[in-house]
Design a protein around this motif. Structure first.
Motif, mmCIF file in Angstrom:
data_model
loop_
_atom_site.group_PDB
_atom_site.id
_atom_site.type_symbol
_atom_site.label_atom_id
_atom_site.label_comp_id
_atom_site.label_asym_id
_atom_site.label_seq_id
_atom_site.Cartn_x
_atom_site.Cartn_y
_atom_site.Cartn_z
ATOM 1 N N ILE A 575 0.762 -1.400 0.092
ATOM 2 C CA ILE A 575 0.045 0.009 -0.234
ATOM 3 C C ILE A 575 0.880 1.239 -0.166
ATOM 4 O O ILE A 575 0.558 2.003 -0.711
ATOM 5 N N MET A 576 1.963 1.456 0.681
ATOM 6 C CA MET A 576 2.895 2.492 0.941
ATOM 7 C C MET A 576 3.587 2.589 -0.545
ATOM 8 O O MET A 576 3.434 3.515 -1.082
ATOM 9 N N ILE A 577 3.929 1.382 -1.191
ATOM 10 C CA ILE A 577 4.369 1.781 -2.423
ATOM 11 C C ILE A 577 3.412 2.295 -3.602
ATOM 12 O O ILE A 577 3.767 3.212 -4.354
ATOM 13 N N GLY A 578 2.382 1.885 -3.387
ATOM 14 C CA GLY A 578 1.058 2.572 -4.250
ATOM 15 C C GLY A 578 1.004 3.757 -4.096
ATOM 16 O O GLY A 578 0.822 4.560 -4.773
ATOM 17 N N THR A 579 1.153 4.507 -2.876
ATOM 18 C CA THR A 579 0.965 5.676 -2.413
ATOM 19 C C THR A 579 2.221 6.683 -3.037
ATOM 20 O O THR A 579 1.830 7.849 -3.438
ATOM 21 N N GLN A 615 -4.172 -4.725 -4.292
ATOM 22 C CA GLN A 615 -3.352 -3.540 -3.809
ATOM 23 C C GLN A 615 -2.094 -3.649 -4.939
ATOM 24 O O GLN A 615 -1.478 -2.488 -5.054
ATOM 25 N N ILE A 616 -1.717 -4.823 -5.237
ATOM 26 C CA ILE A 616 -0.547 -4.951 -6.228
ATOM 27 C C ILE A 616 -1.009 -4.409 -7.638
ATOM 28 O O ILE A 616 -0.049 -3.847 -8.071
ATOM 29 N N VAL A 617 -2.168 -4.746 -7.917
ATOM 30 C CA VAL A 617 -2.719 -4.155 -9.231
ATOM 31 C C VAL A 617 -2.707 -2.727 -9.250
ATOM 32 O O VAL A 617 -2.353 -2.165 -10.218
ATOM 33 N N TYR A 618 -3.174 -1.925 -8.291
ATOM 34 C CA TYR A 618 -3.238 -0.799 -8.034
ATOM 35 C C TYR A 618 -1.642 0.005 -8.203
ATOM 36 O O TYR A 618 -1.445 0.996 -8.742
ATOM 37 N N THR A 637 8.061 -6.627 -18.192
ATOM 38 C CA THR A 637 7.620 -7.562 -17.581
ATOM 39 C C THR A 637 6.464 -8.241 -17.833
ATOM 40 O O THR A 637 5.877 -7.770 -19.090
ATOM 41 N N GLN A 638 5.883 -9.274 -17.307
ATOM 42 C CA GLN A 638 4.811 -9.883 -17.846
ATOM 43 C C GLN A 638 3.442 -9.273 -16.897
ATOM 44 O O GLN A 638 2.593 -10.064 -16.826
ATOM 45 N N ALA A 639 3.653 -8.302 -16.387
ATOM 46 C CA ALA A 639 2.314 -7.585 -15.511
ATOM 47 C C ALA A 639 1.182 -7.561 -16.456
ATOM 48 O O ALA A 639 0.129 -8.027 -15.966
ATOM 49 N N PRO A 640 1.144 -7.132 -17.786
ATOM 50 C CA PRO A 640 -0.087 -7.097 -18.531
ATOM 51 C C PRO A 640 -0.621 -8.466 -18.627
ATOM 52 O O PRO A 640 -1.966 -8.387 -18.575
ATOM 53 N N ALA A 641 0.199 -9.445 -18.772
ATOM 54 C CA ALA A 641 -0.589 -10.665 -18.769
ATOM 55 C C ALA A 641 -1.147 -11.143 -17.530
ATOM 56 O O ALA A 641 -2.350 -11.782 -17.765
ATOM 57 N N VAL A 657 -9.865 -1.723 -11.122
ATOM 58 C CA VAL A 657 -8.604 -1.463 -11.082
ATOM 59 C C VAL A 657 -7.768 -2.039 -12.207
ATOM 60 O O VAL A 657 -7.084 -1.128 -12.998
ATOM 61 N N CYS A 658 -8.140 -3.321 -12.719
ATOM 62 C CA CYS A 658 -7.561 -3.926 -13.679
ATOM 63 C C CYS A 658 -8.175 -3.276 -15.159
ATOM 64 O O CYS A 658 -7.077 -3.109 -15.871
#
Length: 792
Positions: A575-579, A615-618, A637-641, A657-658
């Motif tokens: 969550i901190m990384i997202g902020t 939260q990771i997707v955010y 990265t393979q994040a879009p997949a 969020v996706c």
């Protein structure tokens, strides 16, 4: 024998033997167990008749408290009680010291309040003679005479029953107990005085559990229920009669000649009513006290419940006699621990009547009433009734009373769990009082009820403003950081979630919070500090400077490894990384540090946990939102997949969020855009695609689906390879130049730019709010669930 009866000491010898001391199990009192040996002597001093009897004496120590000098009190007890030898002085002192330090439970105190109360005879029954246990047979004979003699006999027996030492002997006299039960059963309607006195006798027996079998044997409890029901009906008749005479008096005010007679008649009826009411309330009080004692057995209590005891008790709450109300409220409190009884109280609107007793000058009544309300406050509906009855400001005012503070605070805590009522605290003096109590604790541990209530209230924006007024936030931060107080920091974390002026106050404390995020700090405290920082979505905050100054990037990256810490802490790191990623330069710094692959690894490990996934997707959304990190996410990265796989997740927040993230990727990268469109088409047209692909070739139901020779127009090609079935990546024109149907709708709604096409990414997408975390403190979460206090 006459000489013996007059107590001539020449013929009677009395010795006290075997004196032992012990403490009372529930009261602040000493119990003396001793044996009396009585011997009748002849004229020459030779023993003729001897008898032994075990006796007990209770020494109640009303003045004993925490500040009492036990040594002085012990000497006084030994001096005044001839049964205690001076050699037992040290033993008495030790027992007094034990009593002084023994904790009195609420239930025992309340039992003492009702069962051991000094029961006084009815004011209408006054006798000049004093009862003697040796004349019990004469008193029983009076129970066979007229009403007045029956009252006299019952009163004399009652005098004997008031002394606990006589109860054992009375219970052996079956004729006396049976006669009292018979007279009560047959004549209770003829005289309230007679019924009250006899019930008082059985009340004395009911005060001791070992005599409950006797009271039950003669069905005194069932008889008391009938008497109470009858008296309540009589009360209703009296009220109706008074109202009729009052109306007649008011209507006759115009006629002066008739007014005086009606006025006198009304006043006479009212005086008679008051006299009858006093007697009736005394009868109700002792009858209910007896039933309350018998209700120790839950089977007996169930029988009372089946006879509508709750409805009767709630009806009596309209009375004004405080002693009667004390018994009624105590009874309701005992009953309220069972669901069925609590529901009965809700049906009869007991809370509205109980609200009339808050506040109350009678301290015992007020305390018992608060215990009952605390029990009822566990029910959501009854909490709403309390707020509607205007009890919230009354409970707040009782915080100033040390004797009632704990119960009031517990009830307020239950009310504060409901989001509907949090904002109402801002209109009372509750929050300033709570803050004063909190700061008065100094470095001592804060009561769990106090801090839990403050944590709940801090979740409301208006309350947070009042809490932070002046130096409120500064003093809270000082205490939390100095004492490493996790609960105070949890309260601060709730304060930090509100947008507006309150959040801006945290700019002065960012450095202090960041300094707590270190390896050696306790995880619970770090979780709250990090959660507070993650809430600080303030434009003026330079996150890049904070990350560099306190070297937080390595700490955040290390904590992303699955199993490196508790899940709560890892989630707060995400969550901190997202902020932090909302800042362009910070997002680039984190991407270069290799945090994105770590997030993908964590996503794989926690794919079953919706909170982690969301939260990771955010974080991915924030990364692709910035041009500086978009290439890293999309190309390296393979994040879009992973996002495509999550497009149709059952969790609504994850899908939302996706979709936002994939929309940005689709516009930026044409290859991924086609894959995303294909997946969306497959999803939305899944049934149609399945029907087309599985259609038998020889079926001729659709003439336009197959050619003349039965060959499908699709041939052997995959249906998803038909580019004319899709819109181009800009979502407006098809690949063959035709305009999509949505174009006209968007054009009419004014959603197109001046050129007729969608605007750029930076204009089309607006940064979405961070998903609310389900970890840590939640406004609807109970911090603690039970109290070892009353209410119950």
């Amino acid at each position: 024998m006459d000489g013996l009866q007059t107590g001539d000491p020449r013929y009677l010898k009395r010795r006290v033997k075997g004196c032992t001391l012990d403490v009372h199990p529930t009261e602040r009192a000493l119990i003396i167990q001793y044996e009396v040996e009585a011997t009748v002597l002849g004229e020459l001093g030779i023993p003729m008749i001897g008898e032994r009897k075990e006796c007990q004496k209770i020494i109640r120590l009303k003045s004993l408290n925490a500040h009492t000098d036990t040594s002085s009190l012990a000497r006084k007890v030994v001096e005044e009680c001839r049964l205690i030898h001076s050699s037992k002085l040290l033993e008495v002192e030790q027992l007094l010291f034990y009593l002084q330090n023994r904790k009195q439970s609420n239930d025992n105190q309340e039992k003492k309040l009702i069962s051991s109360r000094d029961v006084k005879p009815y004011t209408g029954v006054e006798l000049d003679e004093e009862a003697n246990i040796n004349s019990i047979d004469e008193y029983v004979e009076l129970l066979y005479e007229d009403i007045q003699e029956k009252i006299r006999g019952a009163t004399l027996i009652f005098q004997l029953a008031r002394n606990p030492d006589n109860l054992e002997e009375l219970i052996q006299n079956e004729a006396a107990i049976g006669a009292l039960a018979r007279v009560l059963r047959e004549d209770w309607k003829q005289s309230v005085d007679l019924a009250t006195t006899i019930i008082y006798v059985f009340f004395c027996f009911s005060s001791f559990s070992q005599f409950h079998g006797l009271v039950t044997h003669f069905k005194i409890g069932a008889l008391c229920m009938n008497i109470i029901e009858h008296e309540l009906k009589r009360y209703d008749l009296w009220q109706d009669e008074l109202q009729k005479k009052k109306k007649a008096y008011i209507l006759s005010l115009k006629k002066f000649s008739e007014n005086q007679n009606l006025k006198k008649e009304h006043e006479k009826s009212f005086r008679k009513y008051q006299s009858l009411l006093i007697k009736q309330e005394h009868l109700l009080r002792v009858a209910l006290g007896l039933l309350l004692n018998l209700a120790e057995d839950t089977r007996t209590e169930l029988k009372m419940r089946n006879k509508n005891i709750v409805h009767m008790l709630v009806k009596i709450l309209d009375r004004e006699d405080e002693e009667l109300l004390l018994v009624v409220v105590s009874f309701l409190k005992k009953l309220s621990i069972f669901l069925e009884n609590k529901n009965d109280m809700a049906e009869t609107f007991a809370v509205e009547k109980l609200a009339q007793l808050v506040p109350c000058k009678h301290e015992e009544l007020l305390s018992t009433n608060l215990r009952l309300l605390l029990n009822l406050s566990f029910d959501t509906t009854l909490r709403s009734q309390m707020v509607q009855a205007g009890l919230l400001p009354r409970f707040s005012s009782l915080l100033a009373d040390e004797g009632q503070r704990q119960f009031s605070m517990c009830i307020l805590y239950h009310i504060s769990m409901d989001d509907r009522f949090k904002s109402m605290f801002a209109d009372t003096d509750c929050i300033p009082q709570l803050m004063k109590m909190l700061f008065d604790c100094g470095e001592k541990k804060i009561d769990v009820e106090l801090i839990s209530l403050c944590i709940n209230l801090a979740a409301n924006k208006n309350n947070a403003r009042i809490i932070c007024d002046g130096n409120g936030l500064k003093r809270l931060m000082k205490r939390a950081l100095k004492l490493k107080d996790v609960l105070v920091m949890k309260m601060i974390r709730n304060l930090s979630q509100h947008n507006g002026p309150t959040k801006s106050l945290f700019l002065d404390h960012v450095g202090d919070l960041a300094a707590q995020i270190i390896e050696d700090e306790a995880e619970e405290f770090v979780i709250e500090c990090m959660g507070t920082m993650a809430n600080l979505t303030i434009p003026d905050l330079d996150w890049q400077l904070v990350l560099k100054e306190y070297n937080l990037v390595p700490y955040l990256k290390d904590r992303l490894k699955p199993g490196s810490a508790e899940d709560d802490l890892i989630l707060e790191v995400v969550i901190m990384i997202g902020t932090v990623s909302m800042d362009d330069s910070c997002a680039a710094m984190l991407a270069k540090s290799g945090i994105i692959p770590a997030l993908i690894e964590l996503l794989t490990a926690q794919q079953e946990d919706d909170e982690f996934v969301c939260q990771i997707v955010y974080v991915f959304y924030q990364m692709v939102f910035h041009k500086a990190t978009r290439d890293v996410i999309v190309k390296d990265t393979q994040a879009p997949a992973y996002l495509i796989d999550l497009m149709h997740d059952s969790n609504t927040e994850i899908r939302k969020v996706c979709d936002n993230t994939l929309d940005i990727i689709a516009e930026y990268d044409e290859e991924w855009g086609k894959k995303i469109q294909n997946e969306k088409f497959r999803w939305y047209n899944g049934q149609w695609l399945e029907m087309v692909e599985n259609r038998p070739l020889d079926e001729a139901g659709e003439p336009f689906l197959f050619g003349e020779d039965g060959e499908s127009y699709m041939g052997e090609r995959d249906i998803m390879e038909r580019p004319d079935l899709f819109y181009s990546p800009d979502g407006i024109t098809s690949t063959d130049g035709a305009i999509s149907p949505e174009f006209y709708t968007d054009f009419q709604d004014g959603e197109l730019g001046q050129s007729g096409y969608m605007s750029s990414v930076s204009e089309q997408f607006v940064s979405a709010d961070r998903p609310v975390s389900a970890y840590g403190f939640r406004p609807d979460e109970q911090f603690f669930f039970n109290y070892n206090t009353a209410s119950r």
